[in-house]
Design an enzyme around this catalytic site. Structure first.
Site, PDB file in Angstrom:
ATOM      1  N   HIS A  73     -11.458  -1.848   1.045  1.00 17.11           N
ATOM      2  CA  HIS A  73     -11.584  -0.508   0.452  1.00 17.11           C
ATOM      3  C   HIS A  73     -12.467  -0.482  -0.781  1.00 17.11           C
ATOM      4  O   HIS A  73     -12.324   0.391  -1.640  1.00 17.11           O
ATOM      5  CB  HIS A  73     -10.190   0.042   0.119  1.00 17.11           C
ATOM      6  CG  HIS A  73     -10.119   1.538   0.144  1.00 17.11           C
ATOM      7  ND1 HIS A  73      -9.020   2.239  -0.289  1.00 17.11           N
ATOM      8  CD2 HIS A  73     -11.023   2.478   0.550  1.00 17.11           C
ATOM      9  CE1 HIS A  73      -9.229   3.530  -0.159  1.00 17.11           C
ATOM     10  NE2 HIS A  73     -10.441   3.705   0.347  1.00 17.11           N
TER      11      HIS A  73
ATOM     12  N   ASP B 107       0.842  -1.198   0.000  1.00 21.30           N
ATOM     13  CA  ASP B 107       0.000   0.000   0.000  1.00 21.30           C
ATOM     14  C   ASP B 107       0.882   1.255   0.000  1.00 21.30           C
ATOM     15  O   ASP B 107       1.556   1.543   0.990  1.00 21.30           O
ATOM     16  CB  ASP B 107      -0.886  -0.024   1.248  1.00 21.30           C
ATOM     17  CG  ASP B 107      -2.139   0.799   1.096  1.00 21.30           C
ATOM     18  OD1 ASP B 107      -2.257   1.516   0.099  1.00 21.30           O
ATOM     19  OD2 ASP B 107      -3.002   0.717   1.981  1.00 21.30           O
ATOM     20  N   ASP B 108       0.882   1.975  -1.106  1.00 24.62           N
ATOM     21  CA  ASP B 108       1.648   3.225  -1.247  1.00 24.62           C
ATOM     22  C   ASP B 108       3.162   3.007  -1.264  1.00 24.62           C
ATOM     23  O   ASP B 108       3.925   3.887  -0.853  1.00 24.62           O
ATOM     24  CB  ASP B 108       1.305   4.216  -0.128  1.00 24.62           C
ATOM     25  CG  ASP B 108      -0.118   4.712  -0.174  1.00 24.62           C
ATOM     26  OD1 ASP B 108      -0.846   4.360  -1.111  1.00 24.62           O
ATOM     27  OD2 ASP B 108      -0.514   5.460   0.740  1.00 24.62           O
TER      28      ASP B 108
ATOM     29  N   ASP C 172       0.015  -0.550  -5.117  1.00 23.58           N
ATOM     30  CA  ASP C 172      -1.286  -0.151  -5.660  1.00 23.58           C
ATOM     31  C   ASP C 172      -1.285   1.216  -6.323  1.00 23.58           C
ATOM     32  O   ASP C 172      -2.201   1.541  -7.076  1.00 23.58           O
ATOM     33  CB  ASP C 172      -2.362  -0.211  -4.583  1.00 23.58           C
ATOM     34  CG  ASP C 172      -2.101   0.719  -3.402  1.00 23.58           C
ATOM     35  OD1 ASP C 172      -0.989   1.266  -3.293  1.00 23.58           O
ATOM     36  OD2 ASP C 172      -3.017   0.886  -2.570  1.00 23.58           O
ATOM     37  N   ASN C 173      -0.308   2.051  -6.042  1.00 23.43           N
ATOM     38  CA  ASN C 173      -0.192   3.371  -6.667  1.00 23.43           C
ATOM     39  C   ASN C 173       1.168   3.935  -6.306  1.00 23.43           C
ATOM     40  O   ASN C 173       1.988   3.258  -5.666  1.00 23.43           O
ATOM     41  CB  ASN C 173      -1.310   4.325  -6.232  1.00 23.43           C
ATOM     42  CG  ASN C 173      -1.621   4.313  -4.755  1.00 23.43           C
ATOM     43  OD1 ASN C 173      -2.738   4.002  -4.340  1.00 23.43           O
ATOM     44  ND2 ASN C 173      -0.648   4.655  -3.923  1.00 23.43           N
TER      45      ASN C 173
ATOM     46  N   CYS D  77      -5.754   4.128  -4.524  1.00 23.08           N
ATOM     47  CA  CYS D  77      -5.906   2.763  -4.040  1.00 23.08           C
ATOM     48  C   CYS D  77      -7.169   2.049  -4.502  1.00 23.08           C
ATOM     49  O   CYS D  77      -7.108   1.004  -5.127  1.00 23.08           O
ATOM     50  CB  CYS D  77      -5.884   2.775  -2.516  1.00 23.08           C
ATOM     51  SG  CYS D  77      -6.451   1.257  -1.777  1.00 23.08           S
TER      52      CYS D  77
ATOM     53  N   LYS E 187       1.351   9.709  -5.872  1.00 24.14           N
ATOM     54  CA  LYS E 187      -0.006   9.163  -5.978  1.00 24.14           C
ATOM     55  C   LYS E 187      -1.041  10.276  -5.994  1.00 24.14           C
ATOM     56  O   LYS E 187      -0.834  11.380  -5.491  1.00 24.14           O
ATOM     57  CB  LYS E 187      -0.297   8.200  -4.836  1.00 24.14           C
ATOM     58  CG  LYS E 187      -0.722   8.866  -3.553  1.00 24.14           C
ATOM     59  CD  LYS E 187      -1.135   7.831  -2.514  1.00 24.14           C
ATOM     60  CE  LYS E 187      -1.544   8.525  -1.230  1.00 24.14           C
ATOM     61  NZ  LYS E 187      -1.847   7.583  -0.166  1.00 24.14           N
TER      62      LYS E 187
ATOM     63  N   HIS F  88       1.580   2.130   4.213  1.00 18.93           N
ATOM     64  CA  HIS F  88       0.642   3.245   4.289  1.00 18.93           C
ATOM     65  C   HIS F  88       0.699   3.920   5.665  1.00 18.93           C
ATOM     66  O   HIS F  88       0.866   3.266   6.682  1.00 18.93           O
ATOM     67  CB  HIS F  88      -0.758   2.703   4.035  1.00 18.93           C
ATOM     68  CG  HIS F  88      -1.787   3.732   3.731  1.00 18.93           C
ATOM     69  ND1 HIS F  88      -2.232   4.638   4.665  1.00 18.93           N
ATOM     70  CD2 HIS F  88      -2.484   3.990   2.602  1.00 18.93           C
ATOM     71  CE1 HIS F  88      -3.152   5.405   4.121  1.00 18.93           C
ATOM     72  NE2 HIS F  88      -3.327   5.040   2.859  1.00 18.93           N
TER      73      HIS F  88
ATOM     74  N   LYS G 137      -6.604  -5.235   3.442  1.00 15.94           N
ATOM     75  CA  LYS G 137      -7.393  -4.042   3.161  1.00 15.94           C
ATOM     76  C   LYS G 137      -8.363  -4.282   2.007  1.00 15.94           C
ATOM     77  O   LYS G 137      -7.969  -4.713   0.935  1.00 15.94           O
ATOM     78  CB  LYS G 137      -6.427  -2.908   2.825  1.00 15.94           C
ATOM     79  CG  LYS G 137      -7.027  -1.647   2.262  1.00 15.94           C
ATOM     80  CD  LYS G 137      -5.925  -0.618   2.119  1.00 15.94           C
ATOM     81  CE  LYS G 137      -6.328   0.581   1.312  1.00 15.94           C
ATOM     82  NZ  LYS G 137      -5.263   1.599   1.267  1.00 15.94           N
TER      83      LYS G 137
ATOM     84  N   ARG H 180      -7.633  -1.220  -6.993  1.00 15.73           N
ATOM     85  CA  ARG H 180      -8.124  -2.520  -6.532  1.00 15.73           C
ATOM     86  C   ARG H 180      -9.343  -2.972  -7.329  1.00 15.73           C
ATOM     87  O   ARG H 180      -9.528  -4.167  -7.576  1.00 15.73           O
ATOM     88  CB  ARG H 180      -8.419  -2.450  -5.034  1.00 15.73           C
ATOM     89  CG  ARG H 180      -7.146  -2.360  -4.219  1.00 15.73           C
ATOM     90  CD  ARG H 180      -7.327  -1.819  -2.817  1.00 15.73           C
ATOM     91  NE  ARG H 180      -6.059  -1.330  -2.330  1.00 15.73           N
ATOM     92  CZ  ARG H 180      -5.218  -2.022  -1.553  1.00 15.73           C
ATOM     93  NH1 ARG H 180      -5.543  -3.233  -1.165  1.00 15.73           N
ATOM     94  NH2 ARG H 180      -4.061  -1.511  -1.191  1.00 15.73           N
TER      95      ARG H 180
END
Length: 567
Positions: free
Chosen positions: A158, A61-62, A353-354, A99, A407, A247, A156, A103
């Site tokens: 989301h 994540d990130d 994810d980004n 994010c 991002k 994250h 996660k 996804r």
């Protein structure tokens, strides 16, 4: 990327929350515009189906582009590096800039608007902007479950907080998830006033978080538990490790970050330059790649006081510690697969994810009051459960080298992320692949390897066809490319937009959106998106603008997004 989903009416709270979020995320651009475990002696019940691989999908994540050791980064990631040595590093893998849209694309093989995630954090009845996975698509776990796979997830979600949006309703046989976009890494203390406690579910039912459990460690424990629950029934599995690391808030045990003390003392500008050189040395970017200028949000390192520099160094040390712990847990998954005899028959995909995260909600007018009530940013407590720290645009731009920004935006810094693939079907080893690949290509790749196909309908309802293309010919060595020269790749979120065709790309960061504000770049010559070619190549610009108009229509994109609302 973090944001939350509301079960409440958009009219009640989403409008203000969304507008505040967009104001926060884009301030500078207003101005600068992997099969059950099968041994040789075991056979499947259906002799017509050959042994199919397990699929282990790992999403960080990130995570920044330049952070991993195998991409030249300073963080120690030996387990990810080992996977890279037996497979492929994708240097031009593209996601969405945020994010939840990523996804939705990952699990659908389609555009985020078709999947239902046109605007993160917003729910409506407008097609493309439902704020959840819709019945216009079939998800990877739904398709693989129909094909005889076990389907597991931990981490996660989301992609919607209501009961019909839960992973248990989207094809996952077992799941333990944080329904939101982020949470405290050690307990269930919420990060947002509308969710004072982070909501977790297991198999669709409310679940309890044991305070003191660390997120990445616990999600790994759960996934191992799920994998072990059916390992003797000769069915393959699809396991989704959707980690919430690295994250914000930046929190991790001292043993992981202490080893990085002093490594970032020269500051974020020096790290950005160093990352460019190590990326070149690793063969990830070309030798002629250059760095873009810093955004206006980045203060020169030399302008900081000594106390400010001390805080900044610790931010990056904590971030590095979280990535270190992430790698440790990926190693745990790998070792467990080896211990049960499943490793050699498991395709493993690791991706971010980004782009790297630039936002810091602790100092934002809308988010700050709740965060300051429950957390602090004291130097002495940085990294602890009661600390809320983000590393901001300054370190995010260093992690995004050699790309522009981070991002949230459709420059390469927001959408070009690291991906590694290794295992069955991947014939090439220790290879760097620089052809264009998108997150939508993973779903058809999984179906290809699982020897199944995407359906025309799900639960009796017709669905959109896949937009992605299988990577199997590429990773098997039978093809040198995935998408032909006329392939058009488009992205839009919050009217931040881009169209890519061949090496040419148009990008629009205008606020509010103005179609004439698209800029034209040749990524083959200009990865940093510095030199606008619109006036030099007007016909190419016109061609891509027409592609944008088609993309906007086909993907149900709304412009202006907020109608008469301004931010």
């Amino acid at each position: 990327m973090t944001f939350i989903y509301f079960n409440k009416s958009p009219k009640s709270i989403a409008k203000n929350f969304r507008v505040q979020f967009l104001k926060f995320l884009y301030p500078s651009f207003i101005f600068i515009c992997t099969g059950a475990i099968i041994s040789c002696s075991n056979k499947t019940k259906d002799q017509s189906i050959q042994i199919r691989p397990n699929i282990l999908l790992i999403v960080a994540d990130d995570l920044g582009y330049a952070d991993l050791g195998c991409f030249g980064g300073l963080v120690e990631t030996p387990n990810i590096d080992q996977l890279a040595s037996r497979g492929i590093r994708f240097s031009r893998f593209h996601t969405s800039p945020l994010c939840a849209p990523t996804r939705s694309m990952l699990l659908s093989g389609n555009d985020n608007h078709i999947a239902g995630m046109g605007l993160m954090g917003y729910r409506s009845n407008t097609v493309g902007y439902e704020g959840r996975l819709t019945n216009r698509i079939a998800t990877v776990p739904e398709v693989l479950k129909l094909a005889g796979y076990h389907t597991y997830m931990a981490g996660k979600w989301h992609l919607g907080t209501d009961s019909i949006s839960n992973p248990a309703k989207k094809g996952f046989e077992r799941s333990f998830v944080n329904l939101l976009g982020a949470g405290n890494h050690y307990d269930d203390q919420g990060l947002f006033s509308d969710f004072p406690k982070t909501p977790y579910t297991e198999d669709g039912k409310p679940a309890h978080w044991n305070n003191g459990d660390y997120s990445t460690d616990f999600f790994t424990d759960k996934l191992i538990e799920y994998i072990d629950s059916n390992q003797n029934d000769n069915k393959p599995f699809f396991a989704f490790a959707a980690y919430t690391s690295p994250h914000w808030p930046l929190q991790v045990d001292e043993k992981y970050w202490k080893k990085y003390e002093g490594k970032f003392d020269a500051g974020y500008e020096a790290l950005k330059k160093a990352n460019l050189e190590t990326l070149k040395k690793a063969g990830i970017v070309p030798e002629d790649a250059v760095l873009p200028p810093n955004s206006s949000r980045v203060k020169p390192w030399d302008s900081l006081s000594e106390d400010q520099k001390m805080m900044e160094r610790r931010k990056m040390e904590l971030y590095a510690g979280m990535v270190d712990n992430l790698d440790f847990n990926i190693g745990r998954l790998v070792e467990h697969l080896k211990s049960i005899g499943a490793f050699e028959n498991t395709l493993i995909v690791v991706l971010s994810d980004n782009g790297a995260a630039a936002e810091d909600f602790y100092y934002h007018d809308y988010f700050s009051p709740f965060l300051k009530e429950h957390f602090n940013d004291d130097y002495a407590h940085m990294g602890e459960p009661n600390s809320f720290i983000s590393y901001g645009p300054q370190w995010a731009e260093a992690g995004s080298a050699p790309f522009k920004y981070f991002k949230g935006v459709t420059t390469e810094g927001g959408i070009n992320t690291p991906m590694i693939m290794a295992g069955p079907g991947v014939a090439l080893q220790n290879k760097i692949e620089d052809c264009l690949v998108t997150v939508m290509d993973l779903a058809p790749t999984f179906y290809d390897l699982a020897k199944t196909s995407y359906p025309d309908s799900i639960n009796g309802k017709g669905i959109y066809p896949l937009k992605g293309i299988s990577l199997v010919p590429l990773v098997s060595g039978s093809s040198k490319d995935v998408h032909g020269p006329d392939y058009v790749f488009g992205l839009e979120h919050s009217n931040m937009s881009m169209i890519r065709k061949g090496s040419w790309k148009i990008t629009n960061l205008s606020r509010p959106f103005v179609e004439d504000s698209f800029k034209l770049y040749n990524l083959k010559q200009d990865l940093a998106e510095i030199h606008d070619q619109k006036k030099l190549h007007p016909e190419k610009y016109k061609e891509l603008i027409e592609e944008w108009k088609t993309f906007k229509k086909d993907m149900l994109i709304q412009i202006p997004l907020l109608h008469d609302e301004e931010f």
